[in-house]
Design a protein around this motif. Structure first.
Motif, PDB file in Angstrom:
ATOM      1  N   ARG A   1       0.789  -1.216   0.072  1.00  0.00           N
ATOM      2  CA  ARG A   1       0.039  -0.094  -0.040  1.00  0.00           C
ATOM      3  C   ARG A   1       0.888   1.177   0.128  1.00  0.00           C
ATOM      4  O   ARG A   1       0.692   2.159  -0.863  1.00  0.00           O
ATOM      5  N   GLY A   2       1.799   1.349   0.977  1.00  0.00           N
ATOM      6  CA  GLY A   2       2.715   2.373   0.744  1.00  0.00           C
ATOM      7  C   GLY A   2       3.560   2.841  -0.573  1.00  0.00           C
ATOM      8  O   GLY A   2       3.554   3.996  -0.917  1.00  0.00           O
ATOM      9  N   ASP A   3       3.762   1.759  -1.203  1.00  0.00           N
ATOM     10  CA  ASP A   3       4.285   1.824  -2.574  1.00  0.00           C
ATOM     11  C   ASP A   3       3.342   2.625  -3.645  1.00  0.00           C
ATOM     12  O   ASP A   3       3.544   3.320  -4.505  1.00  0.00           O
ATOM     13  N   VAL A   4       2.124   2.104  -3.553  1.00  0.00           N
ATOM     14  CA  VAL A   4       1.114   2.613  -4.286  1.00  0.00           C
ATOM     15  C   VAL A   4       0.938   4.174  -4.001  1.00  0.00           C
ATOM     16  O   VAL A   4       0.775   4.701  -5.037  1.00  0.00           O
ATOM     17  N   GLY A   5       0.950   4.336  -2.812  1.00  0.00           N
ATOM     18  CA  GLY A   5       0.642   5.728  -2.581  1.00  0.00           C
ATOM     19  C   GLY A   5       1.887   6.541  -2.924  1.00  0.00           C
ATOM     20  O   GLY A   5       1.684   7.906  -3.649  1.00  0.00           O
ATOM     21  N   ARG A   6       2.936   6.025  -2.975  1.00  0.00           N
ATOM     22  CA  ARG A   6       4.257   6.901  -3.525  1.00  0.00           C
ATOM     23  C   ARG A   6       4.001   7.005  -4.963  1.00  0.00           C
ATOM     24  O   ARG A   6       4.161   8.027  -5.597  1.00  0.00           O
ATOM     25  N   LEU A   7       3.556   5.873  -5.582  1.00  0.00           N
ATOM     26  CA  LEU A   7       3.255   5.905  -6.957  1.00  0.00           C
ATOM     27  C   LEU A   7       2.191   7.034  -7.542  1.00  0.00           C
ATOM     28  O   LEU A   7       2.338   7.779  -8.404  1.00  0.00           O
TER      29      LEU A   7
ATOM     30  N   LEU B   1       3.728  10.219  -7.242  1.00  0.00           N
ATOM     31  CA  LEU B   1       4.626  10.643  -8.491  1.00  0.00           C
ATOM     32  C   LEU B   1       4.008  10.798  -9.908  1.00  0.00           C
ATOM     33  O   LEU B   1       4.373  11.616 -10.794  1.00  0.00           O
ATOM     34  N   ALA B   2       2.850  10.136  -9.930  1.00  0.00           N
ATOM     35  CA  ALA B   2       1.902  10.261 -11.336  1.00  0.00           C
ATOM     36  C   ALA B   2       1.316  11.486 -11.365  1.00  0.00           C
ATOM     37  O   ALA B   2       1.311  12.137 -12.427  1.00  0.00           O
ATOM     38  N   LEU B   3       0.893  12.176 -10.222  1.00  0.00           N
ATOM     39  CA  LEU B   3       0.289  13.485 -10.356  1.00  0.00           C
ATOM     40  C   LEU B   3       1.359  14.493 -10.511  1.00  0.00           C
ATOM     41  O   LEU B   3       0.901  15.427 -11.089  1.00  0.00           O
ATOM     42  N   GLU B   4       2.437  14.110  -9.997  1.00  0.00           N
ATOM     43  CA  GLU B   4       3.536  15.347 -10.237  1.00  0.00           C
ATOM     44  C   GLU B   4       4.210  15.315 -11.366  1.00  0.00           C
ATOM     45  O   GLU B   4       4.829  16.147 -11.982  1.00  0.00           O
ATOM     46  N   LYS B   5       4.358  13.995 -12.303  1.00  0.00           N
ATOM     47  CA  LYS B   5       5.244  13.864 -13.105  1.00  0.00           C
ATOM     48  C   LYS B   5       4.794  13.104 -14.313  1.00  0.00           C
ATOM     49  O   LYS B   5       5.255  13.125 -15.513  1.00  0.00           O
ATOM     50  N   ALA B   6       3.581  12.298 -14.581  1.00  0.00           N
ATOM     51  CA  ALA B   6       3.167  11.529 -15.223  1.00  0.00           C
ATOM     52  C   ALA B   6       2.656  12.426 -16.528  1.00  0.00           C
ATOM     53  O   ALA B   6       1.623  13.475 -16.162  1.00  0.00           O
ATOM     54  N   PRO B   7       2.863  12.297 -17.768  1.00  0.00           N
ATOM     55  CA  PRO B   7       2.241  12.777 -18.829  1.00  0.00           C
ATOM     56  C   PRO B   7       0.796  12.718 -18.839  1.00  0.00           C
ATOM     57  O   PRO B   7       0.449  11.464 -18.601  1.00  0.00           O
ATOM     58  N   ALA B   8      -0.139  13.491 -19.161  1.00  0.00           N
ATOM     59  CA  ALA B   8      -1.606  13.353 -19.120  1.00  0.00           C
ATOM     60  C   ALA B   8      -1.645  12.001 -20.254  1.00  0.00           C
ATOM     61  O   ALA B   8      -1.097  11.927 -21.169  1.00  0.00           O
ATOM     62  N   GLY B   9      -2.648  11.157 -19.715  1.00  0.00           N
ATOM     63  CA  GLY B   9      -2.973  10.010 -20.592  1.00  0.00           C
ATOM     64  C   GLY B   9      -2.147   8.913 -20.322  1.00  0.00           C
ATOM     65  O   GLY B   9      -2.371   7.623 -21.031  1.00  0.00           O
ATOM     66  N   SER B  10      -1.008   9.033 -19.339  1.00  0.00           N
ATOM     67  CA  SER B  10      -0.270   7.873 -19.061  1.00  0.00           C
ATOM     68  C   SER B  10      -1.127   6.441 -18.642  1.00  0.00           C
ATOM     69  O   SER B  10      -2.161   6.794 -17.881  1.00  0.00           O
ATOM     70  N   VAL B  11      -0.659   5.553 -19.102  1.00  0.00           N
ATOM     71  CA  VAL B  11      -1.104   4.132 -18.314  1.00  0.00           C
ATOM     72  C   VAL B  11       0.052   3.626 -17.481  1.00  0.00           C
ATOM     73  O   VAL B  11       1.250   3.307 -17.588  1.00  0.00           O
ATOM     74  N   LEU B  12      -0.464   3.438 -16.113  1.00  0.00           N
ATOM     75  CA  LEU B  12       0.680   3.381 -15.138  1.00  0.00           C
ATOM     76  C   LEU B  12       0.231   1.990 -14.455  1.00  0.00           C
ATOM     77  O   LEU B  12      -1.310   1.681 -14.413  1.00  0.00           O
TER      78      LEU B  12
ATOM     79  N   LEU C   1       8.448   7.165 -14.519  1.00  0.00           N
ATOM     80  CA  LEU C   1       8.529   7.817 -13.214  1.00  0.00           C
ATOM     81  C   LEU C   1       9.816   7.652 -12.459  1.00  0.00           C
ATOM     82  O   LEU C   1       9.792   8.542 -11.278  1.00  0.00           O
ATOM     83  N   GLY C   2      10.699   6.700 -12.423  1.00  0.00           N
ATOM     84  CA  GLY C   2      11.716   6.524 -11.624  1.00  0.00           C
ATOM     85  C   GLY C   2      11.170   6.024 -10.311  1.00  0.00           C
ATOM     86  O   GLY C   2      11.789   6.024  -9.279  1.00  0.00           O
ATOM     87  N   TRP C   3      10.001   4.874 -10.346  1.00  0.00           N
ATOM     88  CA  TRP C   3       9.351   4.452  -9.220  1.00  0.00           C
ATOM     89  C   TRP C   3      10.136   3.216  -8.922  1.00  0.00           C
ATOM     90  O   TRP C   3      10.383   2.212  -9.707  1.00  0.00           O
ATOM     91  N   GLU C   4      10.613   3.110  -7.715  1.00  0.00           N
ATOM     92  CA  GLU C   4      11.077   1.932  -6.982  1.00  0.00           C
ATOM     93  C   GLU C   4      10.469   1.619  -5.855  1.00  0.00           C
ATOM     94  O   GLU C   4      10.555   1.976  -4.885  1.00  0.00           O
ATOM     95  N   PRO C   5       9.525   0.368  -6.035  1.00  0.00           N
ATOM     96  CA  PRO C   5       8.811  -0.005  -4.604  1.00  0.00           C
ATOM     97  C   PRO C   5       9.849  -0.431  -3.569  1.00  0.00           C
ATOM     98  O   PRO C   5      10.904  -1.001  -3.984  1.00  0.00           O
ATOM     99  N   SER C   6       9.560  -0.208  -2.473  1.00  0.00           N
ATOM    100  CA  SER C   6      10.622  -0.459  -1.412  1.00  0.00           C
ATOM    101  C   SER C   6       9.864  -1.050   0.001  1.00  0.00           C
ATOM    102  O   SER C   6      10.389  -1.466   0.734  1.00  0.00           O
ATOM    103  N   GLY C   7       8.449  -1.168  -0.114  1.00  0.00           N
ATOM    104  CA  GLY C   7       7.607  -1.866   0.887  1.00  0.00           C
ATOM    105  C   GLY C   7       7.863  -3.330   0.942  1.00  0.00           C
ATOM    106  O   GLY C   7       8.589  -3.771   0.179  1.00  0.00           O
ATOM    107  N   PRO C   8       7.237  -3.849   2.140  1.00  0.00           N
ATOM    108  CA  PRO C   8       7.454  -5.219   2.451  1.00  0.00           C
ATOM    109  C   PRO C   8       6.752  -6.206   1.114  1.00  0.00           C
ATOM    110  O   PRO C   8       5.748  -5.349   0.651  1.00  0.00           O
ATOM    111  N   THR C   9       7.279  -7.152   0.900  1.00  0.00           N
ATOM    112  CA  THR C   9       6.563  -8.299  -0.064  1.00  0.00           C
ATOM    113  C   THR C   9       5.387  -8.671   0.630  1.00  0.00           C
ATOM    114  O   THR C   9       5.140  -8.415   1.613  1.00  0.00           O
TER     115      THR C   9
END
Length: 133
Positions: free
Chosen positions: A38-44, A47-58, A113-121
């Motif tokens: 869940r924490g990784d999703v929050g960070r993503l 990042l999506a709001l700040e950096k993703a181009p409009a219409g991006s599929v993430l 986005l340079g997203w790297e998940p870091s939360g527990p598996t």
């Protein structure tokens, strides 16, 4: 998506396993489900709001495919239920969901986005007992 206090799919699966009396998996259990903390999703999302181009599929996937037999074996160890293969029909609405092999990748999302998940598996959360206490 998983995290301590979650009441989603894995928590429902544990409840269903308890009703069945087994920690169920379908076939040989090598079918996979993607997972993300869940924490990784929050960070993503940030990042999506700040950096993703409009219409991006993430795609918010940290683990491309967690084997369902491994999930069942940890549930079994934590609950005392035997890990057992079952016919998908025994799982009702979970049968198709847990019986299919559904790996997924977030490689494009990570690159964009340079997203790297870091939360527990998911396995770490299961072993911590978040779903079986």
């Amino acid at each position: 998506m998983h995290a301590e206090g979650d009441h989603g799919l894995i928590a429902m699966l544990v409840g269903f396993d308890r009703q069945l009396g087994v920690a169920a998996y379908v076939g040989d259990g090598h079918n996979r489900r993607p997972a993300v903390h869940r924490g990784d999703v929050g960070r993503l999302f940030r990042l999506a709001l700040e950096k993703a181009p409009a219409g991006s599929v993430l795609h918010a996937v940290a683990e491309e495919g967690v084997p369902m037999r491994q999930v069942a074996e940890i549930i079994a160890a934590r609950t005392g239920l035997p890990a057992t293969p079952v016919d998908p029909a025994q799982l009702g609405p979970f049968g198709d969901l847990l019986g299919g092999d559904q790996p997924a990748s977030s490689a494009a999302t990570r690159e964009l986005l340079g997203w790297e998940p870091s939360g527990p598996t998911l396995i770490e959360d299961l072993e911590a007992g978040y779903y079986t206490s």
